[in-house]
Write a protein that holds these residues in place. Structure first.
Motif, PDB file in Angstrom:
ATOM      1  N   VAL A  84       0.843  -1.203   0.000  1.00 19.33           N
ATOM      2  CA  VAL A  84       0.000   0.000   0.000  1.00 19.33           C
ATOM      3  C   VAL A  84       0.875   1.248   0.000  1.00 19.33           C
ATOM      4  CG1 VAL A  84      -1.637   1.344   1.384  1.00 19.33           C
ATOM      5  CG2 VAL A  84      -2.017  -1.095   1.024  1.00 19.33           C
ATOM      6  N   ARG A  85       1.890   1.252   0.847  1.00 20.31           N
ATOM      7  CA  ARG A  85       2.799   2.398   0.929  1.00 20.31           C
ATOM      8  C   ARG A  85       3.500   2.633  -0.412  1.00 20.31           C
ATOM      9  NH1 ARG A  85       4.788   0.836   5.566  1.00 20.31           N
ATOM     10  NH2 ARG A  85       6.518  -0.267   4.660  1.00 20.31           N
ATOM     11  N   ILE A  88       0.984   3.912  -3.173  1.00 23.31           N
ATOM     12  CA  ILE A  88       0.668   5.330  -3.005  1.00 23.31           C
ATOM     13  C   ILE A  88       1.855   6.189  -3.436  1.00 23.31           C
ATOM     14  CG2 ILE A  88       0.206   7.145  -1.308  1.00 23.31           C
ATOM     15  CD1 ILE A  88      -1.521   5.094   0.202  1.00 23.31           C
ATOM     16  N   GLU A 127      -4.612   8.211  -2.296  1.00 24.31           N
ATOM     17  CA  GLU A 127      -5.081   7.972  -0.927  1.00 24.31           C
ATOM     18  C   GLU A 127      -6.527   7.473  -0.925  1.00 24.31           C
ATOM     19  OE1 GLU A 127      -1.673  10.687  -0.702  1.00 24.31           O
ATOM     20  OE2 GLU A 127      -3.506  10.761  -1.882  1.00 24.31           O
ATOM     21  N   ALA A 130      -6.552   3.950  -2.248  1.00 25.84           N
ATOM     22  CA  ALA A 130      -6.025   3.032  -1.231  1.00 25.84           C
ATOM     23  C   ALA A 130      -7.079   2.693  -0.191  1.00 25.84           C
ATOM     24  CB  ALA A 130      -4.791   3.645  -0.555  1.00 25.84           C
ATOM     25  N   LEU A 149      -2.207   2.579   6.821  1.00 32.40           N
ATOM     26  CA  LEU A 149      -1.911   3.816   6.106  1.00 32.40           C
ATOM     27  C   LEU A 149      -1.147   4.825   6.950  1.00 32.40           C
ATOM     28  CD1 LEU A 149      -5.363   4.236   4.330  1.00 32.40           C
ATOM     29  CD2 LEU A 149      -3.195   3.594   3.260  1.00 32.40           C
TER      30      LEU A 149
END
Length: 173
Positions: A84-85, A88, A127, A130, A149
């Protein structure tokens, strides 16, 4: 590494992680084969056109940091957080951070409408993509998504509300 007869998938994954942490290249290759599709499913909806790049960056980060993973049973959650990091970050780097005016989308009945889910997602910020992916695809609750997050639960709730609202308005206009 050969599977042990009667070994559960989770036990095999833990064994692969421990072997890869010791430097076993065959275990690393098997772990890569195991993780690549999962990472792609996490990165794709967030990084969109750059999903493959985000997945590659994720796998590089995972293998660079694999020795820091203390509990092999936590592998998928740990990898999801990294994915996820990275997704993004990759989406930001691709300059997709500014939401576009969604009023220009086709109206109901337009033959192009069936292909517009991807277009609507393209127009959301990374964002928002996500948080939609974590809540509506992965099924995480607000608290888990917030931890992943690195934001507060209230931030996840407001982003989710805005993302769903924006998506809904674009889809139904």
């Amino acid at each position: 590494m050969r599977p042990v007869p009667g070994e559960r998938s989770d036990d095999r994954t833990a064994r692969l992680v421990r072997a890869a942490q010791r430097g076993d290249t065959l275990a690393m290759a098997e772990l890569l084969d195991l993780l690549a599709p999962y990472v792609g499913r996490v990165c794709g909806p967030i990084a969109l056109g750059q999903g493959a790049d985000a997945a590659q960056e994720t796998l590089v980060a995972v293998f660079k940091s694999l020795r820091t993973l203390k509990d092999p049973a936590a592998l998928h959650g740990w990898v999801r957080a990294i994915a996820v990091r990275e997704a993004i970050r990759t989406a930001h780097r691709a300059a997709r951070t500014v939401p576009v005016d969604l009023s220009a989308l086709p109206t109901r009945g337009d033959p192009q409408l069936s292909a517009d889910i991807r277009d609507v997602l393209d127009r959301l910020s990374p964002e928002h993509r996500a948080v939609l992916m974590l809540r509506d695809v992965e099924g995480l609750d607000e608290r888990a998504a917030a931890a992943l997050l690195g934001v507060r639960t209230g931030t996840v709730k407001s982003r989710l509300h805005r993302a769903r609202d924006t998506f809904r308005k674009a889809w139904t206009s």
